[in-house]
Structure formats: C-alpha cells, structure tokens
Design an enzyme around this catalytic site. Sequence first.
Site, PDB file in Angstrom:
ATOM      1  N   THR A  92      34.743  29.824  36.471  1.00  0.00           N
ATOM      2  CA  THR A  92      33.757  30.876  36.226  1.00  0.00           C
ATOM      3  C   THR A  92      34.465  32.224  36.141  1.00  0.00           C
ATOM      4  O   THR A  92      35.578  32.393  36.636  1.00  0.00           O
ATOM      5  CB  THR A  92      32.718  30.969  37.356  1.00  0.00           C
ATOM      6  OG1 THR A  92      33.365  31.404  38.565  1.00  0.00           O
ATOM      7  CG2 THR A  92      32.020  29.641  37.587  1.00  0.00           C
ATOM      8  N   ASP A  93      33.800  33.197  35.561  1.00  0.00           N
ATOM      9  CA  ASP A  93      34.316  34.559  35.590  1.00  0.00           C
ATOM     10  C   ASP A  93      34.172  35.100  37.012  1.00  0.00           C
ATOM     11  O   ASP A  93      33.393  34.589  37.819  1.00  0.00           O
ATOM     12  CB  ASP A  93      33.564  35.443  34.600  1.00  0.00           C
ATOM     13  CG  ASP A  93      34.377  36.645  34.163  1.00  0.00           C
ATOM     14  OD1 ASP A  93      35.361  36.980  34.852  1.00  0.00           O
ATOM     15  OD2 ASP A  93      34.026  37.268  33.150  1.00  0.00           O
ATOM     16  N   TRP A  94      34.902  36.152  37.308  1.00  0.00           N
ATOM     17  CA  TRP A  94      34.961  36.682  38.670  1.00  0.00           C
ATOM     18  C   TRP A  94      33.632  37.309  39.086  1.00  0.00           C
ATOM     19  O   TRP A  94      33.063  38.104  38.355  1.00  0.00           O
ATOM     20  CB  TRP A  94      36.075  37.718  38.770  1.00  0.00           C
ATOM     21  CG  TRP A  94      37.344  37.181  39.357  1.00  0.00           C
ATOM     22  CD1 TRP A  94      38.012  37.653  40.442  1.00  0.00           C
ATOM     23  CD2 TRP A  94      38.096  36.060  38.895  1.00  0.00           C
ATOM     24  NE1 TRP A  94      39.124  36.892  40.683  1.00  0.00           N
ATOM     25  CE2 TRP A  94      39.203  35.896  39.750  1.00  0.00           C
ATOM     26  CE3 TRP A  94      37.943  35.145  37.847  1.00  0.00           C
ATOM     27  CZ2 TRP A  94      40.148  34.903  39.602  1.00  0.00           C
ATOM     28  CZ3 TRP A  94      38.880  34.136  37.682  1.00  0.00           C
ATOM     29  CH2 TRP A  94      39.953  34.025  38.555  1.00  0.00           C
TER      30      TRP A  94
END
Length: 493
Positions: free
Chosen positions: A441-443
């Site tokens: 996932t993105d941060w």
Amino acid sequence: NKEVRYPFGYGLSYTTFSISNLSVKADDKLVAVSATVKNTGKVAGKEVVQIYFCAPDGKLEKPAKELAAYAKTDLLQPGQSQSLIISYKTDDMSSYDEQRAAYILEPGDYIIYAGNSIKNVKEAGSFKLNYERITEQLTNQVGLPANYKLTLLTKVDSKGTFPTTPPIKAEPTASGPGQGAGNDSINATKSPGEAKIKLKDVYEGKAAMQDFLAQFTDSELINLVVGLGKDYTAPVFGAPSSAPATPKEKVVDLGRLGIPAITLSDGPAGIGTNGPNTAFPVATLVACTWNEELAAELGRAVGKEAAAANVDIWLAPGLNIHRNPLCGRNYEYYSEDPLISGTIAAAVGRGVQSTGIGVTYKHFAANNQEANRFDGVDTIVNERTLREIYLKGFEIAVKSSDPWSLMTSYNSINGSYTATRKDLAYNILRGEWGFKGYVVTDWEGDGIYTIEAIKARHDLVMPGFAGQFNYVLSKLKDGTLKRSELEQSAAGF
C-alpha cells in the site's frame, strides 16, 4: 482550431536531420518500419524516429494517431547516415472491446507513419486486415458497474460537487487500527525456537512455501504483513537494519526463520530519504530523452548508490500518466503517453535491479492529481480507458522488467480504494500480467482499510501505526481475518 506550439514528440537539437527511405513490412505478427536518418547539420547529434499508426474506425472509435514504437540513433557526425529498422507486434495496434472483454483488431487499413513528432510525420506504408481478430481474451475487472450512470457536471460548485470517498486518515479511532498500544506489544509473544525450514530452503526448492509459513506464530505472520513505522528507511521486517536510520519501534525478530531485514528508501530522483545523496534527473526529463539505454544507465547509478547506503528496495519509479500540468507530482512521472511511460520506467527498473536492488512501480493506478488524492479522489473511468491509458504503462513495465514490488495508490477507482480491489492488485496484476513481486500500500493509506487490503492480496500494508498490530491480531481472533488470508499475503502469490 489552433496548432499546439510543442506537439507530442517535439524536440530541438544543435543540429538538423532528415528522415527518408521509409518503408513498411507487415504481417499478422510483426510490423517493421525501415528508415534512413541523416545528420544534415554542422555538429554531431542524435535523432529519435517515432512510429505512429492510425487504426480503422469500426465498432470502436480510434485515435487519429497512436505511438507504436520509437528508436534513437547513434551519435551521428555531420553528413553521417544511419539505417534503422523499428518493429513492434501487430497485436499492439488492437483496442479493448468492453462488450467482449477482449483486445481486438478490427478489419481495415492500418496506416503507419514515421517522423520526429506526432505532427512532423510521413506515411511510411500500411497494413490491411481483412477480418476481425481477437488478440487477447480477458475479463472485465475494474470498469464502471453495469448500472452506473455517469453524470457530466458543467459546473463545480463551491462545496465541490464531484464523486468523493471518505478521507483516509491515520489518526487513532475508537475501532480502527490507530487504537491501542504501540508496536512494543509485539514482543509479548515468545519465540518458539529455531525454525526447521528457513526462507533459503524455499528459495532453493528444498521446501514448500506453505510448510515454511506453517512455522510462523500469528505475531510473526502479522509482523511480516504489517509495516513497522513512518520512517521511510525502516526495515519492513526482521532484525533492526544497519541502515543510517533505524526504527525506534521494537520488532519481532524473524531471524529464526532466516528472514533478513529489508530497508526501503523513497524516490523519485534518487534515494533522497537515506541521507545526502545524488539528485538524479527527474522522470519527466529522463522520458524526454527517448533513450532507454541512458535510462538504464541512470538506473544502474541509482542502484549502486542504494547499495552503498544499505538500501534494499527503491520506492520508485512512478509512472502515472500526465493528465494535467497542475499535478503536483508530474515531475516524478514520465509522460502523457503510456508507451513512453512504460518503456522508460522499465529501462530504469532493469538498470536498478541489475545491481541487486529492487524497484517499486507506483502508484497503481489512475493517480493523476495531487490535490485531495489522500483525502478521497475517486477516479471514474471505464474499462477501455483504464486499460489502454492508465494501466498500459504499468503493464509494459511489469512484463518487460520483472519488478520486485508494486505500490497501489491512495485514490479510489469507480467507488473503491485501489488498495481494496483484488481485481486490480491480484486478478490483473498477477493473473493477467504474471507479476511475481510483492504488492504494498502507499504510505499512511492503510489507516482505514488494513484488513481489506490484506484480503485484496496486498503483501505489505505500510507504514504501520501504533496499535495496528493489535488491531490485525484482534480481527484474526474474531474471525474477520483468516489465518489463510494472512499466509496468502505473506507468500505473495
């Protein structure tokens, strides 16, 4: 009815060139364009020969011209010529038919052009197809639901009348992953001792992945799937890293299983989050070279620097499509064209990974604006547009460079967060394209959909928040999340 000043593919040189002797040989498998490039100026230089095609309008509407292939000459001295043969697969001229969930070539004349920009081209030849052909049979995955009615707005009011989704926040909530004690509590589970099967045994084919994962405690399994903290340089898992910046959080030591620490570093113009390092040219500039060899050389330089800084995986390249000049992250994306985006990103990726350092292609997918992308952009797009424009660059890069990792985006697509879409992160990515790396996932995007992302076959949710470990553990205990689902994420297939 005004001509654009800088058409796609346009570029100046310190010298001039002519492109002549154009011809085309084409059949059902391959289109090959021959051209002769001559330096007609007074100094040495290189030229880019660009090949475009115009497919016949049939059932599906087609672009007037579409980039099919390109090649850069050698350094040519004044008066020097070079003959090029630029080829591409005939199937690359197909279009996606949503009704049949397939890429098709419609019958008719396919006109082939060659030149040095989309406006400065000449017809090189043509290819006639007498029958319709399905080039790839797929299934519709991420397009608009059958009952979806898109309302075109002529005005956006002050309150922002456009499709939105709930904001993504990493703040503590009563029932979300932000609640509870910090990651210190992970160490509460005692290690059961040295494992009989190590990761290396699986890699060497001496043991099955399923048997390897069966040795994990629940704590170890969660630690493998959930990130460790907001520090971009924190190891994903394992013992604390030797990188300059080590995480403050305590972690489960996976050394008994033979799993090393993995250190990440953000891009896009080098490994800037791991101390003072080289600021390499941004992605847009690299794409403007139309030079895959140079892009690969840049990738090798980034990889060597990453290795020297004890970085294992580079969180780049980004290859979203340029759709608006106001996008705040256009500089780390390559182009408005999916072919250029995919081929240049793949060249950079191959260069980096040739040094033993992994890359992470991002942001998957349709992350084409910066404003509100973290707070609820919903990209409304049909299947054909998504596949031919927004996914195509990723498809090219994944298939031609075998990346270690791929990162999903913050935004939603047609009402669902990309990180919760198994059809995107698994069906298309692994099922259709054969991706064998891990999906992350993105941060700070996993603050509200940690469990959903794991179920959607993400292998890592990042960066990990206080109490997230306990949150996942609680969902494992109450049956919301199954142990088998965690093992699928850990296995990465």
